[in-house]
Design a protein around this motif. Structure first.
Motif, mmCIF file in Angstrom:
data_model
loop_
_atom_site.group_PDB
_atom_site.id
_atom_site.type_symbol
_atom_site.label_atom_id
_atom_site.label_comp_id
_atom_site.label_asym_id
_atom_site.label_seq_id
_atom_site.Cartn_x
_atom_site.Cartn_y
_atom_site.Cartn_z
ATOM 1 N N THR A 16 -6.502 -13.053 -4.673
ATOM 2 C CA THR A 16 -6.318 -11.718 -4.022
ATOM 3 C C THR A 16 -7.599 -10.946 -4.047
ATOM 4 O O THR A 16 -7.722 -9.904 -3.054
ATOM 5 C CB THR A 16 -5.083 -11.101 -4.733
ATOM 6 O OG1 THR A 16 -3.829 -11.917 -4.704
ATOM 7 C CG2 THR A 16 -4.630 -9.821 -4.074
ATOM 8 N N THR A 39 -7.486 -2.131 -1.684
ATOM 9 C CA THR A 39 -7.512 -2.521 -0.323
ATOM 10 C C THR A 39 -8.196 -1.564 0.496
ATOM 11 O O THR A 39 -8.209 -0.227 0.355
ATOM 12 C CB THR A 39 -6.121 -2.834 0.307
ATOM 13 O OG1 THR A 39 -5.539 -1.429 0.481
ATOM 14 C CG2 THR A 39 -5.476 -3.585 -0.366
ATOM 15 N N ASP A 96 0.678 -0.955 0.104
ATOM 16 C CA ASP A 96 0.075 0.009 0.145
ATOM 17 C C ASP A 96 1.038 1.233 -0.176
ATOM 18 O O ASP A 96 0.377 2.190 -0.681
ATOM 19 C CB ASP A 96 -0.988 0.132 1.287
ATOM 20 C CG ASP A 96 -1.869 -0.985 1.246
ATOM 21 O OD1 ASP A 96 -2.481 -1.356 0.018
ATOM 22 O OD2 ASP A 96 -2.565 -1.384 2.331
ATOM 23 N N GLN A 103 -9.007 -9.432 -0.571
ATOM 24 C CA GLN A 103 -8.469 -7.875 -0.374
ATOM 25 C C GLN A 103 -9.281 -6.775 -1.000
ATOM 26 O O GLN A 103 -9.232 -5.669 -0.357
ATOM 27 C CB GLN A 103 -7.136 -7.689 -0.538
ATOM 28 C CG GLN A 103 -6.034 -8.646 0.379
ATOM 29 C CD GLN A 103 -4.606 -8.543 -0.123
ATOM 30 O OE1 GLN A 103 -4.206 -9.520 -0.716
ATOM 31 N NE2 GLN A 103 -4.065 -7.304 0.488
ATOM 32 N N THR A 104 -9.757 -7.049 -2.361
ATOM 33 C CA THR A 104 -10.535 -5.873 -2.922
ATOM 34 C C THR A 104 -11.965 -5.985 -2.845
ATOM 35 O O THR A 104 -12.310 -4.871 -2.714
ATOM 36 C CB THR A 104 -10.110 -5.975 -4.071
ATOM 37 O OG1 THR A 104 -8.667 -5.819 -4.316
ATOM 38 C CG2 THR A 104 -10.621 -4.500 -5.137
#
Ligand code: AMP
Length: 215
Positions: free
Chosen positions: A176, A89, A61, A180-181
């Motif tokens: 992912t 994220t 990030d 995370q999204t």
């Protein structure tokens, strides 16, 4: 317009963005494109990001936020922007909110482009991208092949399969995304900023977005 496009890899965010910039001159900001250009140019950012990208994992990030703060301060963003692939994220979304408040910018709409996993897998394994970083036209060996095999119709450069579009990397990218999204859908939903659109056709997505912005 100032919008955020959410959607799993292969949902068609890049294609929709390219149609939207033709609509009102907003700039298309794809964190994936910026990172791929950095990898190709061999910059420090590119060197730090490459391994994460090849594995289908997210780049940390802090690197993304530094890169995006710089990008959103560029004068062309005054025309409006389409954020494609960012935020990815919850911490990125929280940092983005602070950054936009600092820059006195409001987001008009967050769009969630919804698409099934089978369609995504098929789209991504058959997708080809122009290797010229200033072109990056997108093709599909099944549905939108180049006129001459392997050569971009627009600029004549070789058309390639991205290194993160092998089946293994795609499965990792989808995993992912889910972990995370996808939580960003609820994050923006509870803020009342979200519009979910079935993403089977790019034209339908673009029409729905432009209508929502006018309303
Ligand atoms: P994309 O073209 O948006 O699918 O991005 C390709 C790759 O770049 C992703 O699989 C990540 O490794 C990296 N990436 C792009 N955007 C972000 C982001 N906002 N945060 C972290 N990594 C990113």
């Amino acid at each position: 317009m100032r919008i955020i496009l959410l959607g799993s890899p292969g949902a068609g965010k890049g294609t929709v963005s390219k149609l939207l910039i033709a609509y009102d001159g907003s700039v298309h900001i794809s964190t994936g494109d910026i990172l791929r250009n950095a990898v190709k140019a061999g910059t420090l950012l590119g060197k730090k990001a490459k391994d994460y990208m090849d594995r289908g994992a997210l780049v940390p990030d802090s690197l993304i936020m530094d890169m995006m703060e710089e990008r959103l301060k560029e004068p062309d963003c005054a025309r409006g922007f389409i954020l494609d692939g960012f935020p990815r994220t919850i911490p990125q979304a929280e940092e983005l909110e602070k950054l936009l408040a600092k820059l006195k910018i409001d987001i008009d709409l967050v769009v969630n482009m919804e698409i099934g996993k089978e369609v995504v897998l098929d789209r991504l394994t058959t997708r080809r991208t122009c290797s010229n970083s200033s072109c990056q036209a997108i093709y599909n060996v099944k549905t939108m092949p180049t006129k001459v095999a392997g050569i971009c119709d627009k600029c004549g450069s070789p058309v390639i399969q991205r290194s993160d579009e092998t089946e293994e990397a795609i499965v990792n990218r989808l995993d992912t995304y889910n972990k995370q999204t996808a939580p960003l859908i609820d994050y923006y939903g509870t803020k009342g900023m979200l519009k979910t659109i079935e993403a089977a056709s790019s034209e339908t997505v673009v029409n729905t977005i432009t209508k929502s912005l006018k309303a």
